[in-house]
Design a protein around this motif. Structure first.
Motif, short mmCIF file in Angstrom:
data_model
loop_
_atom_site.label_atom_id
_atom_site.label_comp_id
_atom_site.label_asym_id
_atom_site.label_seq_id
_atom_site.Cartn_x
_atom_site.Cartn_y
_atom_site.Cartn_z
N GLY A 281 -3.50 -5.81 15.78
CA GLY A 281 -2.37 -7.04 15.65
C GLY A 281 -1.14 -6.48 15.11
O GLY A 281 -0.34 -7.23 14.50
N ALA A 282 -0.83 -4.83 14.98
CA ALA A 282 0.40 -4.43 14.67
C ALA A 282 1.52 -5.12 15.54
O ALA A 282 1.41 -5.22 16.73
N MET B 255 -8.25 -2.81 7.07
CA MET B 255 -7.05 -3.17 6.27
C MET B 255 -5.96 -3.97 7.10
O MET B 255 -5.48 -4.84 6.58
N ILE B 256 -5.76 -3.36 8.26
CA ILE B 256 -4.77 -3.90 9.13
C ILE B 256 -5.29 -5.41 9.59
O ILE B 256 -4.50 -6.23 9.57
N ALA B 257 -6.53 -5.66 10.03
CA ALA B 257 -6.93 -6.89 10.18
C ALA B 257 -6.79 -7.88 9.11
O ALA B 257 -6.27 -9.10 9.32
N ALA B 258 -7.12 -7.42 8.02
CA ALA B 258 -6.87 -8.41 6.49
C ALA B 258 -5.54 -8.64 6.41
O ALA B 258 -5.01 -9.85 6.10
N CYS B 259 -4.59 -7.67 6.43
CA CYS B 259 -3.29 -7.88 6.24
C CYS B 259 -2.30 -8.70 7.47
O CYS B 259 -1.69 -9.62 7.08
N ARG B 260 -2.97 -8.48 8.62
CA ARG B 260 -2.66 -9.47 9.71
C ARG B 260 -2.84 -10.68 9.39
O ARG B 260 -1.98 -11.61 9.69
N ALA B 261 -3.80 -11.10 8.93
CA ALA B 261 -4.22 -12.51 8.76
C ALA B 261 -3.33 -13.10 7.83
O ALA B 261 -2.97 -14.34 7.78
N LYS B 262 -2.95 -12.35 6.80
CA LYS B 262 -2.23 -12.84 5.64
C LYS B 262 -0.92 -13.04 6.04
O LYS B 262 -0.14 -13.71 5.24
N CYS B 263 -0.32 -12.22 6.93
CA CYS B 263 0.97 -12.24 7.65
C CYS B 263 1.14 -13.92 8.19
O CYS B 263 2.26 -14.23 8.34
N ASN C 172 0.98 -1.23 -0.07
CA ASN C 172 0.01 -0.06 -0.04
C ASN C 172 0.87 1.26 0.01
O ASN C 172 0.54 2.13 0.66
N PHE C 173 1.93 0.99 -0.59
CA PHE C 173 3.05 2.03 -0.59
C PHE C 173 3.25 2.74 -1.81
O PHE C 173 2.95 2.38 -2.92
N PRO C 174 3.34 4.24 -2.09
CA PRO C 174 3.76 4.99 -0.73
C PRO C 174 2.32 5.94 -0.51
O PRO C 174 2.27 6.50 0.68
N ASN C 175 1.32 5.85 -0.98
CA ASN C 175 0.30 6.64 -0.92
C ASN C 175 -0.92 6.28 0.14
O ASN C 175 -1.89 6.95 0.10
N GLY C 176 -0.82 5.02 0.64
CA GLY C 176 -1.69 4.58 1.82
C GLY C 176 -3.10 4.52 1.13
O GLY C 176 -4.13 5.28 1.67
N GLY C 177 -3.56 3.85 -0.08
CA GLY C 177 -4.78 3.71 -0.70
C GLY C 177 -5.86 3.14 0.40
O GLY C 177 -5.39 2.66 1.39
N ALA C 178 -7.07 3.30 -0.19
CA ALA C 178 -8.20 2.75 0.82
C ALA C 178 -8.77 1.39 0.42
O ALA C 178 -9.48 0.89 0.80
N SER C 179 -8.06 0.52 -0.65
CA SER C 179 -8.57 -0.65 -1.06
C SER C 179 -7.96 -1.64 0.07
O SER C 179 -6.75 -2.02 -0.25
N VAL C 180 -8.75 -2.19 0.82
CA VAL C 180 -8.37 -3.38 1.58
C VAL C 180 -8.13 -4.58 0.67
O VAL C 180 -7.03 -5.14 1.28
N SER C 181 -8.68 -5.00 -0.44
CA SER C 181 -8.39 -5.97 -1.04
C SER C 181 -6.99 -5.94 -1.74
O SER C 181 -6.38 -6.93 -1.95
N ALA C 182 -6.75 -4.79 -2.10
CA ALA C 182 -5.24 -4.59 -2.85
C ALA C 182 -4.27 -4.70 -1.97
O ALA C 182 -3.41 -5.42 -2.39
#
Length: 253
Positions: free
Chosen positions: A165-166, A125-133, A79-89
Motif C-alpha cells: 500500500g505504499a 509494518m507497512i500494512a499497519a501504518c497504511r491502515a493508520k493513514c 521510525n526515523f532515522p534508524n528504521g527500527g523493527a517495532s511494528v507497534s512503535a
C-alpha cells in the motif's frame, strides 16, 4: 546519460513545485519549524510539502494554514532515522501524527531487520501504518538504498512496499553515510513501472543542487514522460536544494 531537453529555468521552476522541504533534527524548535513553513512559500510558487518529525506535525499544519497554504502538505517522518523493527512503535507514531495534523506519513523501512534475515517485519509494518493513514493519508516508504545496496534486495523491497500500500517509494533518509544514487533511483522507478506506475517516487539523500535535481527528473521523465513529474507522483526531498533552485530563477533566497 542523455538529457531530457528543458531549459534550466523550466527545470528549476518545476523542481520547486516538487520540493519537499525537510527539518528532521533532534534539536528542532518551534521557531525552526515555523521558519521552514514560511520558506515553503517562495516568490515563484509554493513547494509541494514540508517534512518534519511527528511532534511538529500539528504546528506545521497550523502554520501553513495561517499562511493560506493549505495545498502544501505536511509529511511526518516515523521510525526515523534508524528504521527500527517495532511494528507497534511505528504504528503508534503514525496514528499520533495523523491525529495531530499530518497529511502524509514517511515510514523508514526496517532495513537492518531485513538485512538480518527478517523478511516479514517490513511488510507487517507497512500494512499497519497504511491502515493508520486512513483513506486520505499518503504513505511514503523510505528504503535506505545506500545501506540495502544490493539491487536485487532493493527491487524486492520495492515490490513488497507497493503490494502493502505504499503511495511513494523514497531512496534515502539522508542520515546514513551512504546516500542515494541515480542507479538506486532507476531500480525504484523500474519497480514502480513493473507494478503499474501507480506509486510515486521521491529522491532524497544526495539532492542538494540544481544539477542533482535535474539528474533525477531526467531519470523519471525518460521512463514515464514529462507529464508524470507532478507532486502526487514525484518529490525531491531536502533542506538545502531550494536556495540553488531560486538562484537559477534569479531570486535571492
Amino acid at each position: 546519460m542523455d538529457r531530457v531537453y528543458e531549459s534550466d529555468e523550466a527545470v528549476a521552476q518545476k523542481a520547486i513545485g516538487l520540493l519537499e522541504l525537510t527539518s528532521l533534527n533532534l534539536d528542532d524548535t518551534t521557531e525552526r519549524i515555523i521558519a521552514l513553513c514560511e520558506r515553503a512559500l517562495t516568490p515563484v510558487g509554493n513547494v509541494a510539502a514540508v517534512c518534519v518529525l511527528p511532534r511538529f506535525a500539528g504546528l506545521a499544519r497550523r502554520t501553513l494554514d495561517s499562511l493560506l497554504a493549505r495545498e502544501v502538505k505536511v509529511v511526518a517522518a516515523v521510525n526515523f532515522p534508524n528504521g527500527g523493527a517495532s511494528v507497534s512503535a511505528a504504528e503508534s507514531e503514525t496514528h499520533s501524527a495523523m491525529l495531530t495534523g499530518a497529511d502524509e506519513i514517511d515510514l523508514v523501512y526496517p532495513f537492518h531487520a531485513h538485512l538480518s534475515g527478517d523478511k516479514t517485519v517490513g511488510a507487517d509494518m507497512i500494512a499497519a501504518c497504511r491502515a493508520k493513514c486512513g483513506q486520505r493519508g499518503l504513505l511514503t516508504i523510505t528504503l535506505e538504498t545506500g545501506v540495502l545496496r544490493d539491487p536485487q534486495i532493493i527491487h524486492q523491497v520495492c515490490r513488497t512496499a507497493i503490494r502493502e500500500g505504499a503511495s511513494f517509494l523514497k531512496t534515502s533518509t539522508g542520515k546514513q553515510a551512504a546516500g542515494t544514487t541515480s542507479q538506486a533511483a532507476r531500480i525504484l522507478i523500474e519497480a514502480i513501472a513493473e507494478m503499474g506506475a501507480q506509486v510515486g517516487f521521491k529522491a532524497s539523500g544526495n539532492v542538494r543542487t540544481f544539477d542533482e535535481a535535474r539528474t533525477y527528473l531526467d531519470v523519471v521523465q525518460r521512463k514515464f514522460g514529462p507529464f508524470w513529474a507532478e507532486p502526487t507522483r514525484v518529490r525531491l526531498s531536502g533542506a538545502s536544494l531550494l536556495d540553488d533552485l531560486l538562484a537559477y530563477l534569479g531570486v535571492r533566497p
